[in-house]
Design a protein around this motif. Sequence first.
Motif, PDB file in Angstrom:
ATOM      1  N   UNK A  83      56.212 104.210   9.249  1.00 33.91           N
ATOM      2  CA  UNK A  83      56.003 104.430  10.683  1.00 33.91           C
ATOM      3  C   UNK A  83      56.535 103.290  11.536  1.00 33.91           C
ATOM      4  N   UNK A  84      56.875 102.161  10.902  1.00 32.05           N
ATOM      5  CA  UNK A  84      57.509 101.082  11.660  1.00 32.05           C
ATOM      6  C   UNK A  84      58.894 101.488  12.136  1.00 32.05           C
ATOM      7  N   UNK A  85      59.527 102.446  11.424  1.00 27.75           N
ATOM      8  CA  UNK A  85      60.886 102.838  11.787  1.00 27.75           C
ATOM      9  C   UNK A  85      61.102 104.323  11.950  1.00 27.75           C
ATOM     10  N   UNK A  86      60.056 105.149  11.715  1.00 31.06           N
ATOM     11  CA  UNK A  86      60.203 106.602  11.801  1.00 31.06           C
ATOM     12  C   UNK A  86      59.148 107.185  12.732  1.00 31.06           C
ATOM     13  N   UNK A  87      59.446 108.366  13.311  1.00 29.58           N
ATOM     14  CA  UNK A  87      58.465 108.971  14.220  1.00 29.58           C
ATOM     15  C   UNK A  87      57.257 109.572  13.511  1.00 29.58           C
ATOM     16  N   UNK A  88      57.391 109.879  12.216  1.00 31.45           N
ATOM     17  CA  UNK A  88      56.274 110.481  11.497  1.00 31.45           C
ATOM     18  C   UNK A  88      56.386 110.166  10.011  1.00 31.45           C
ATOM     19  N   UNK A  89      55.276 110.326   9.307  1.00 31.62           N
ATOM     20  CA  UNK A  89      55.262 110.076   7.867  1.00 31.62           C
ATOM     21  C   UNK A  89      54.087 110.828   7.261  1.00 31.62           C
ATOM     22  N   UNK A  91      47.768 112.955   3.976  1.00 30.67           N
ATOM     23  CA  UNK A  91      47.652 112.301   5.285  1.00 30.67           C
ATOM     24  C   UNK A  91      48.968 112.494   6.019  1.00 30.67           C
ATOM     25  N   UNK A  92      48.893 112.984   7.244  1.00 26.49           N
ATOM     26  CA  UNK A  92      50.060 113.126   8.099  1.00 26.49           C
ATOM     27  C   UNK A  92      49.827 112.285   9.356  1.00 26.49           C
ATOM     28  N   UNK A  93      50.786 111.447   9.683  1.00 26.11           N
ATOM     29  CA  UNK A  93      50.605 110.553  10.825  1.00 26.11           C
ATOM     30  C   UNK A  93      51.900 110.415  11.608  1.00 26.11           C
ATOM     31  N   UNK A  94      51.783 110.004  12.862  1.00 28.77           N
ATOM     32  CA  UNK A  94      52.935 109.812  13.747  1.00 28.77           C
ATOM     33  C   UNK A  94      52.970 108.360  14.207  1.00 28.77           C
ATOM     34  N   UNK A  95      54.054 108.021  14.904  1.00 26.23           N
ATOM     35  CA  UNK A  95      54.222 106.641  15.364  1.00 26.23           C
ATOM     36  C   UNK A  95      53.082 106.211  16.278  1.00 26.23           C
ATOM     37  N   UNK A  96      52.491 107.156  17.017  1.00 25.11           N
ATOM     38  CA  UNK A  96      51.349 106.814  17.867  1.00 25.11           C
ATOM     39  C   UNK A  96      50.163 106.337  17.030  1.00 25.11           C
ATOM     40  N   UNK A  97      50.027 106.895  15.831  1.00 24.02           N
ATOM     41  CA  UNK A  97      48.949 106.455  14.945  1.00 24.02           C
ATOM     42  C   UNK A  97      49.165 105.014  14.512  1.00 24.02           C
ATOM     43  N   UNK A  98      50.415 104.658  14.247  1.00 21.05           N
ATOM     44  CA  UNK A  98      50.696 103.279  13.882  1.00 21.05           C
ATOM     45  C   UNK A  98      50.371 102.347  15.046  1.00 21.05           C
TER      46      UNK A  98
END
Length: 460
Positions: A353-359, A372-379
């Motif tokens: 998530x440091x370099x991608x919009x989602x993971x 677990x599904x997360x987006x850059x906002x979660x980071x």
Amino acid sequence: MRIGIDFGTSYSAAAAVVDGQLELVRFGEARQFRTAVFFPEVVPDVDDFVLTPALEAQVEAFIRSTRADERQNGRSPRPDGTLRRDAIRVVRRQWMEERIREASGSVASFQDALFGEEAVEAYLEEGTGNLIESPKSMFGYRLDPRVRKTIVSIAAHILEHVRLVATRQFGTPVRSAVIGRPVEFRSSMGPAGGEQALSILREAAGVAGFDDVSFLEEPAAAAMHYHLSLAERQRALIVDIGGGTTDVAYAELGAGQPPVMRRSWGLPRGGTDLDVGMSLHAFMPLFGKDAGAVPVHHFVEAASVHNLPKQREFRKQDYRMVEEPYGARLRALQGSGQTTRLNQAAERMKIDLSGKPSASTSLEFIESGLAVNAASDDFFVASEDFLDRISRLLIQAGADIEEAPSSIFLTGGTSRSPQVRDRVAASFEGIPVVHGDPSLGVVSGLAQAALLPNSSDSFI
């Protein structure tokens, strides 16, 4: 031969200057290794104590002996319940001491220990034994004598691993080192914690076969490395963001003149705090965090894989009455190696998530189909507290220095994060940021410092 050692919270490295050239110690094919050690044997745990018939006989013998002593000396007899509790404490302590004596030979056996990623893999495959990750994070905390002895032994294993690998590579005995230290250790005891941490490192180095060690603040080491690349004299701010701590130094460098340290600042937070933040924000809700049934500190304990007492507390909890699916998931997480697997997943997601919009990542080891599904906002939410702390540290540094730096030298493993880089740059707008090797900025400076006869605690 004298080498520089970066004994890191997350990763460790070593190097020396040989015939004028920097040579990194190679651990297999790698230039560094994860600061983790695995012992096939299990270190005794006081929670394993059970009153067997033989131990019960020792309790009864203690009670009889105490009663006889009370009668002989005319003392009032203690209540039966109090005396029995005291007897159990004595027997338990003797039992623990015996277990430690039995295990000490195997725990101290260097030949049985594994290090780095190999240590983590062995622990996960074996399902038994003892994995210690990031022992440096515990050096500054209040330790009882038994735990302190164990921590010294673990640190000694890691330092001996470094010394023997370096000796083989350089073909000459390595008996002296400059070891990096943070400006401020992670600690529960204030300045006394830092003194204890250095004492542990010094004692461990002696056990590991080093005849002479000195310590150099990590940002000062990074400053020395940067100093060699500067043709013109300038004042620079050195920012070293590692796994366990963030350190800042203000130094006068370059032009072939001796480097001069002006000031340093420390924050006992680093990349491992980002891992914990990611785990708590993105992973732990799947285990019931924020659902109200389980106290929040249980999730903090589960996420803190670098803190042995917290891990022990988490594994002692009883989740049989917790509503499903959370109860079953928490019980699965208590299994051997499961919190380590979860932390690895959180660390990977942090990096992604440091370099991608989602993971996304699978938690099949907990429950079939769980992910677990997360987006850059979660980071951003998970890292906000850490990034704000870095900003406040840099603002304080900017207010303390008498002259704005000509450049900022950024290093440390956590400096790879674009969000971290942006926060550092925003704190000193208009000043160029030079990005050093995230892994090797500190150890390179320590190797240079090892050439000098009087490497000191803060600078040369």
